[in-house]
Design an enzyme around this catalytic site. Sequence first.
Site, short mmCIF file in Angstrom:
data_model
loop_
_atom_site.label_atom_id
_atom_site.label_comp_id
_atom_site.label_asym_id
_atom_site.label_seq_id
_atom_site.Cartn_x
_atom_site.Cartn_y
_atom_site.Cartn_z
N CYS A 133 70.24 -35.92 -47.93
CA CYS A 133 70.07 -37.29 -48.47
C CYS A 133 69.44 -38.25 -47.47
CB CYS A 133 71.40 -37.83 -48.96
SG CYS A 133 72.17 -36.75 -50.17
N HIS A 174 71.30 -45.31 -49.70
CA HIS A 174 71.37 -44.05 -50.45
C HIS A 174 72.38 -44.19 -51.59
CE1 HIS A 174 71.53 -40.01 -51.67
NE2 HIS A 174 72.75 -39.81 -51.23
N ASN A 183 73.04 -39.25 -58.03
CA ASN A 183 72.63 -39.05 -56.64
C ASN A 183 71.44 -38.10 -56.61
OD1 ASN A 183 72.34 -38.20 -54.00
ND2 ASN A 183 74.52 -37.78 -53.66
N1 ACO Z 1 86.73 -35.44 -63.65
C1 ACO Z 1 88.05 -35.60 -63.69
N2 ACO Z 1 88.85 -35.36 -62.62
C2 ACO Z 1 88.25 -34.96 -61.49
C3 ACO Z 1 86.85 -34.78 -61.38
C4 ACO Z 1 86.09 -35.04 -62.52
N3 ACO Z 1 84.75 -34.90 -62.55
N4 ACO Z 1 86.56 -34.39 -60.14
C5 ACO Z 1 87.71 -34.31 -59.46
N5 ACO Z 1 88.74 -34.66 -60.28
C6 ACO Z 1 90.18 -34.71 -60.00
C7 ACO Z 1 90.54 -33.92 -58.77
O1 ACO Z 1 90.77 -32.56 -59.11
C8 ACO Z 1 91.81 -34.62 -58.32
O2 ACO Z 1 92.87 -34.17 -59.11
P1 ACO Z 1 94.34 -33.91 -58.45
O3 ACO Z 1 94.75 -35.26 -57.93
O4 ACO Z 1 95.12 -33.42 -59.60
O5 ACO Z 1 94.09 -32.91 -57.37
C9 ACO Z 1 91.55 -36.06 -58.68
O6 ACO Z 1 90.50 -36.06 -59.67
C10 ACO Z 1 91.09 -36.90 -57.51
O7 ACO Z 1 90.04 -36.20 -56.86
P2 ACO Z 1 89.37 -36.72 -55.53
O8 ACO Z 1 88.42 -35.68 -55.00
O9 ACO Z 1 90.45 -37.23 -54.63
O10 ACO Z 1 88.53 -37.96 -56.12
P3 ACO Z 1 87.76 -39.07 -55.34
O11 ACO Z 1 88.28 -40.37 -55.76
O12 ACO Z 1 87.67 -38.78 -53.86
O13 ACO Z 1 86.28 -38.95 -55.92
C11 ACO Z 1 84.12 -38.06 -55.33
C12 ACO Z 1 85.56 -37.73 -55.75
C13 ACO Z 1 83.48 -38.85 -56.45
C14 ACO Z 1 83.35 -36.75 -55.13
C15 ACO Z 1 84.14 -38.90 -54.05
O14 ACO Z 1 84.97 -38.31 -53.08
C16 ACO Z 1 82.75 -39.09 -53.46
O15 ACO Z 1 81.92 -39.76 -54.00
N6 ACO Z 1 82.50 -38.51 -52.26
C17 ACO Z 1 81.24 -38.67 -51.61
C18 ACO Z 1 80.16 -37.84 -52.25
C19 ACO Z 1 78.82 -38.18 -51.61
O16 ACO Z 1 78.60 -39.26 -51.14
N7 ACO Z 1 77.91 -37.26 -51.50
C20 ACO Z 1 76.66 -37.65 -50.88
C21 ACO Z 1 76.04 -36.64 -50.20
S1 ACO Z 1 75.31 -35.50 -51.29
C22 ACO Z 1 74.09 -34.68 -50.41
O17 ACO Z 1 73.91 -34.87 -49.25
C23 ACO Z 1 73.28 -33.64 -51.16
#
Ligand code: ACO
Length: 313
Positions: free
Chosen positions: A111, A238, A268
């Site tokens: 990214c 980004h 993204n």
């Molecule tokens: N739908 C419903 N529930 C979900 C989903 C979904 N799509 N995905 C995860 N959950 C669940 C999880 O299983 C978890 O359940 P549990 O509590 O029973 O275990 C719960 O939701 C919370 O999950 P978290 O992973 O803690 O959710 P979080 O609030 O951290 O959001 C996310 C996840 C959106 C991926 C976030 O962490 C994020 O944006 N991280 C950064 C990603 C990013 O910036 N990437 C950029 C680089 S990409 C590149 O370089 C190619």
Amino acid sequence: MTIEITGVGSVLPGRVMTNRELEGMVDTSDEWIRERTGIRERRIAGEDTVVSLAAKACERALEDAGKKAADVDLILLATCSPEMLLPCCACQVQSLIGAEKAVCFDLNAACSGFLFALDTAYAYIRSGLYRNALVVGSEVLSKLVDWSDRGTCILFGDGAGAVFVEEAQPGAGILSIVQGSNGFQGSVLSCGAKGGEPIRMEGKEVYRFATRQVPECIEEAVHRAGLSLGEIDLFLLHQANLRILESIGKRLKVPMEKIPVNLDRVGNMSSAAIPVLLDETQKCGKIKKGQRIVLSGFGAGLTYGACVMIWGR
Ligand code: ACO
């Protein structure tokens, strides 16, 4: 001497995939995706490829700059999702657009790729080796995603953006650049080569990294430019997650009006995110001549970077 962006272009594939559609594919909901990420829909390439999208974005950037493909000295194409490794995507774009004399190669910094490619063009042009460059970010991430992994498949989209850069007019152009890499944490965001593992991500770790590293990096770039944060008009960041953008804004004490968002419509798009956002922000008249702009990216590697520029057009 410095360089400025004198043309911008972008392209998004026509096919829209909504959160509702994802509800039928994995155990998720429109509400969860919107609340946790800010994303409503993303574009999916279908027949388009990294090369075909990049070529279209390049043609639009050249048209915007009033240049011809034959004028281009250098094509730097940032991608982490090439359909082919050889020949490189940049060479394929060269032949599609007819940039006969350009030197062409690809660059992968996930990214941060577009920003790192822009920095590379800056270094080349300042060195006197080349006079101008097309800098492109193009991704077809839909082909790398595990469509059964709800933790990642909801995040990504396809698209391409390009800029034409050349020696800056007085009072315009890039003022400072900061780049960084942290390979020691590389395992938190990975993807195998063709036929290998799809995208795997420890979302929380990436989230923590982004909300700590990006503000620090922007502060450093603004400081090196001899400016204060209050003097920056726009922060083009980004587009990974709305919560990350809001957290960065909060840490820097920058209001969200100065942080444009398009991830709700495109998800993204990795290296394509910043140039597509730049193109859209410019086209809707939000960027004005003389404004001070920060571009900042972060992603797999881990990699991060920021640059400060004065918009000259
Ligand atoms: N739908 C419903 N529930 C979900 C989903 C979904 N799509 N995905 C995860 N959950 C669940 C999880 O299983 C978890 O359940 P549990 O509590 O029973 O275990 C719960 O939701 C919370 O999950 P978290 O992973 O803690 O959710 P979080 O609030 O951290 O959001 C996310 C996840 C959106 C991926 C976030 O962490 C994020 O944006 N991280 C950064 C990603 C990013 O910036 N990437 C950029 C680089 S990409 C590149 O370089 C190619």
